[in-house]
Design a protein around this motif. Structure first.
Motif, PDB file in Angstrom:
ATOM      1  N   LYS A  74       0.831  -1.214   0.000  1.00  0.00           N
ATOM      2  CA  LYS A  74       0.000   0.000   0.000  1.00  0.00           C
ATOM      3  C   LYS A  74       0.860   1.256   0.000  1.00  0.00           C
ATOM      4  CE  LYS A  74      -3.830   1.949   2.759  1.00  0.00           C
ATOM      5  NZ  LYS A  74      -4.734   1.675   3.914  1.00  0.00           N
ATOM      6  N   HIS A  75       2.019   1.173   0.646  1.00  0.00           N
ATOM      7  CA  HIS A  75       2.892   2.347   0.764  1.00  0.00           C
ATOM      8  C   HIS A  75       4.172   2.220  -0.075  1.00  0.00           C
ATOM      9  CE1 HIS A  75       0.372   4.330   3.684  1.00  0.00           C
ATOM     10  NE2 HIS A  75       0.252   3.190   4.324  1.00  0.00           N
ATOM     11  N   ASP A  76       4.124   1.319  -1.051  1.00  0.00           N
ATOM     12  CA  ASP A  76       5.195   1.206  -2.056  1.00  0.00           C
ATOM     13  C   ASP A  76       6.562   0.871  -1.479  1.00  0.00           C
ATOM     14  OD1 ASP A  76       3.385   1.880  -4.174  1.00  0.00           O
ATOM     15  OD2 ASP A  76       3.585   3.997  -3.631  1.00  0.00           O
ATOM     16  N   VAL A  77       6.593   0.070  -0.428  1.00  0.00           N
ATOM     17  CA  VAL A  77       7.889  -0.350   0.124  1.00  0.00           C
ATOM     18  C   VAL A  77       7.996  -1.877   0.194  1.00  0.00           C
ATOM     19  CG1 VAL A  77       8.304   1.770   1.441  1.00  0.00           C
ATOM     20  CG2 VAL A  77       7.016  -0.107   2.499  1.00  0.00           C
ATOM     21  N   ALA A  78       7.069  -2.579  -0.445  1.00  0.00           N
ATOM     22  CA  ALA A  78       7.048  -4.043  -0.373  1.00  0.00           C
ATOM     23  C   ALA A  78       8.339  -4.669  -0.880  1.00  0.00           C
ATOM     24  CB  ALA A  78       5.852  -4.591  -1.151  1.00  0.00           C
ATOM     25  N   GLU A  79       8.939  -4.068  -1.899  1.00  0.00           N
ATOM     26  CA  GLU A  79      10.156  -4.630  -2.478  1.00  0.00           C
ATOM     27  C   GLU A  79      11.392  -4.348  -1.629  1.00  0.00           C
ATOM     28  OE1 GLU A  79      10.587  -3.329  -6.475  1.00  0.00           O
ATOM     29  OE2 GLU A  79       8.755  -4.325  -7.177  1.00  0.00           O
ATOM     30  N   ARG A  80      11.231  -3.498  -0.615  1.00  0.00           N
ATOM     31  CA  ARG A  80      12.370  -3.139   0.226  1.00  0.00           C
ATOM     32  C   ARG A  80      12.293  -3.731   1.627  1.00  0.00           C
ATOM     33  NH1 ARG A  80      11.994   2.320   0.920  1.00  0.00           N
ATOM     34  NH2 ARG A  80      13.868   2.082   2.183  1.00  0.00           N
ATOM     35  N   ILE A  81      11.256  -4.534   1.864  1.00  0.00           N
ATOM     36  CA  ILE A  81      11.117  -5.186   3.166  1.00  0.00           C
ATOM     37  C   ILE A  81      11.027  -6.693   2.959  1.00  0.00           C
ATOM     38  CG2 ILE A  81       9.772  -5.398   5.288  1.00  0.00           C
ATOM     39  CD1 ILE A  81       8.698  -2.610   4.838  1.00  0.00           C
TER      40      ILE A  81
END
Length: 294
Positions: free
Chosen positions: A169-176
């Motif tokens: 939702k906050h566009d950080v899925a690929e970084r976590i």
């Protein structure tokens, strides 16, 4: 709420809001008006402020009244508002929540504030969030530090699913990186971090019955209950953190305010960790402890 849904009266959104706020207050709800605003805005699909402006005089349809009445009934039964609307704001981010995860509290923002302040000058800080729940700590850190390498761990598969939804939702899925397991168990033995952050279960077993009904009956006990004295998870976390921190790395952990003295004593006893002054929450209560590896 029968009088609020009577067919003999035409109800505007403003009138429905006023009646319900008074009704909730009479039933002992401390945040009566706020709860009524949030729930009605959710049903109508508008901002809370619009209930006092653009839509104040709008006629509430039978469907709106019915849905609103059902939510109010559940609120009176003790359901937290965040679960009823399925979301909660944390550090300026709207997060999805459900009974599988603890509802994020504003006081937990101090973990994020401390981590971001210390990581500000680091290019690729490695951060692990132990017991991520909704993902609030991990997502807020990733969102506000563009190059942070974040890992989020939780024992609950349901919680991880919600945390992953929030990250997307906050566009950080690929970084976590999301991992399921207990404490550091899902990690390779060679993995070390600049930051270990956590809001662990810290409510003492003997205090669980004293919690407000909304917390006690509806929020996940796995995320709340910390064993006798509330230190079972805390003790395991601090004991294992030293070997997982890089030299100069930080453990940043939330505590219950009555635990400060004993929590500080426990951290002081861990060789190789330097304990910083206690961080206080928005109400002036002890809330976060920080220790650095020598």
């Amino acid at each position: 709420m029968q009088s609020a849904t009577s067919t003999e009266q035409v109800w505007t959104l403003g009138a429905l809001l006023d009646w319900t706020a008074k009704h909730l207050a009479q039933k002992g709800i401390d945040t009566a008006r706020l709860d009524a605003e949030v729930l009605l805005a959710h049903v109508v699909g508008c901002k809370r402020i619009d209930l006092y402006g653009l839509r104040h005089a709008e006629i509430a349809s039978p469907q709106v009244r019915r849905q609103f009445r059902d939510l109010i009934q559940r609120r009176l039964e003790g359901w937290p508002v965040a679960y009823l609307v399925g979301r909660k704001e944390f550090y300026g981010l709207e997060l999805n929540v459900a009974p599988a995860v603890l509802i994020p509290r504003p006081d937990s923002e101090h973990v994020v504030i401390e981590c971001l302040a210390l990581a500000k000058m680091m290019v690729h800080p490695r951060v692990v969030d132990i017991g991520t729940g909704s993902g609030n700590l991990a997502i807020a850190i990733a969102k506000h530090h563009a190059t942070a390498e974040v890992t989020a761990i939780d024992r609950s598969a349901e919680a991880l699913k919600i945390a992953q939804e929030n990250a997307a939702k906050h566009d950080v899925a690929e970084r976590i990186r999301f991992l399921q397991g207990d404490l550091f168990a899902p990690l390779g033995s060679e993995e070390h971090f600049h930051f270990i952050v956590s809001n662990p279960p810290y409510i003492a077993d003997e205090d669980m019955a004293k919690l407000p009904v909304g917390v006690r009956e509806y929020e996940p006990h796995q995320a709340l209950q910390g064993g006798p004295g509330g230190f079972v998870f805390f003790d395991r976390l601090i004991a294992e953190s030293r070997s997982r921190l890089l030299s100069g790395g930080y453990l940043i952990i939330e505590i219950g305010s009555p635990q400060e003295k004993h929590a500080r004593e426990r951290l002081t006893a861990i060789a190789g960790l330097i304990l910083a002054p206690t961080i206080y929450d928005y109400s002036g209560h002890p809330r976060v402890l920080r220790a650095q590896k020598k």
